[in-house]
Design a protein around this motif. Sequence first.
Motif, PDB file in Angstrom:
ATOM      1  N   UNK A 269       0.876  -1.098  -0.051  1.00  0.00           N
ATOM      2  CA  UNK A 269       0.195  -0.142   0.130  1.00  0.00           C
ATOM      3  C   UNK A 269       0.919   1.421  -0.048  1.00  0.00           C
ATOM      4  N   UNK A 270       0.556   2.220  -0.809  1.00  0.00           N
ATOM      5  CA  UNK A 270       1.388   3.537  -0.841  1.00  0.00           C
ATOM      6  C   UNK A 270       0.407   4.650  -0.833  1.00  0.00           C
ATOM      7  N   UNK A 271       0.781   5.782   0.174  1.00  0.00           N
ATOM      8  CA  UNK A 271      -0.153   6.838   0.193  1.00  0.00           C
ATOM      9  C   UNK A 271       0.863   8.119   0.231  1.00  0.00           C
ATOM     10  N   UNK A 272       0.243   9.212  -0.314  1.00  0.00           N
ATOM     11  CA  UNK A 272       0.828  10.464  -0.193  1.00  0.00           C
ATOM     12  C   UNK A 272       0.263  11.770   0.455  1.00  0.00           C
ATOM     13  N   UNK A 329      -4.699   3.111  -4.558  1.00  0.00           N
ATOM     14  CA  UNK A 329      -3.349   2.749  -4.004  1.00  0.00           C
ATOM     15  C   UNK A 329      -3.264   2.044  -2.735  1.00  0.00           C
ATOM     16  N   UNK A 330      -4.516   2.355  -1.936  1.00  0.00           N
ATOM     17  CA  UNK A 330      -4.317   1.682  -0.534  1.00  0.00           C
ATOM     18  C   UNK A 330      -5.372   0.541  -0.558  1.00  0.00           C
ATOM     19  N   UNK A 331      -6.107   0.262  -1.431  1.00  0.00           N
ATOM     20  CA  UNK A 331      -6.891  -0.957  -1.570  1.00  0.00           C
ATOM     21  C   UNK A 331      -8.348  -0.467  -1.520  1.00  0.00           C
ATOM     22  N   UNK A 332      -8.700   0.644  -1.551  1.00  0.00           N
ATOM     23  CA  UNK A 332     -10.118   1.106  -1.653  1.00  0.00           C
ATOM     24  C   UNK A 332     -10.524   1.354  -2.849  1.00  0.00           C
TER      25      UNK A 332
END
Length: 343
Positions: A269-272, A329-332
Amino acid sequence: MGNSRVTVREIARLAGVSVATVSRVSNGTGQVSEEMRRRVLEAIEKYGYRPDHLGRALAARRHGALGLVFPGLSGPYFTELIQGFESEAVPARASVHILCTHLREDSDDQALEMARRVDGIAVVGGTITEPALLRLAELVPVVVLAGRGPETVPSVGVDNAPAMTMLTRHLLVDHGLRDLVFVGSPDGSPDVSQRWAGFQEAYRELDLAPPTEPLRLAMQQHDGVLATERLLGGGTPAPQAVVCANDELALGVLVGALGRGLRVPEDLVITGFDDAPMAALVSPPLTTVRQPVRELAAEAARLILNAVDAPGAAFDSVVLPTEFVVRRSCGCPAEPPTGGTGK
């Protein structure tokens, strides 16, 4: 017809509010309580005040120029700041002078030298030292942009810590993740420092032990690629999620992860943070926090112009809201999680 002889200070006195509050009401910007707004509008209507900001500011200025002090100009974030600042300065017939310090040892001296050529300066938080900032404020109106300065110097920023806490809680609670890594260096950056604190706070709110150290890297896209080498190289297990201090880092992590054959978000998971234009265009689109970058700089320019307009008046600091933007990108799916979006 408006009475140009009624000044902003007189309206502030008659309404029992600050000059900054009158400015926000007349310009339709910033947060003002309904009671204060009513008092200001009643005074404006009664005495026929019409802001002649341009004329008074031009008369008061020595140079007809405003300054912006940045650590550097790489990436879309600073481009947005410049455009926002110019959106207020140019209509007021003020040119914009830009100083990129690149965090050199003489940054303080460069900023003080700029004060000789402009009528007010916006300084990105952490770019110069606090003593230099206080000295600068003795020379010209100064606003700290995207950070906090001394109490005597107004600032314009966003709710970094609460926004990052919300994003991190989403990963911990809604996705059940535990092995999270924060990428970005809090050192010298008020924004990143607040985001790191918000990241840790999410753990504490859930009675979990927070990570004690971030992965300290600079804030550009190639630094995000470097992060994947450090996190995924050497045969060590990948973390479940990488929480990046800005979108440029996150986009670099995404490139590095995909280049190593990982699936995002299935394997990582990747977040910004920022919601840069590319965040919605990459695959998968980036979960992030949207901050009003242009409005941040526009508000800083307004505060400086108002300070030129009313020398000696006190102006309040401004905190603008952010918005939690959920993407794949977080799975949602690309819609808000249960509970809606944040401030």
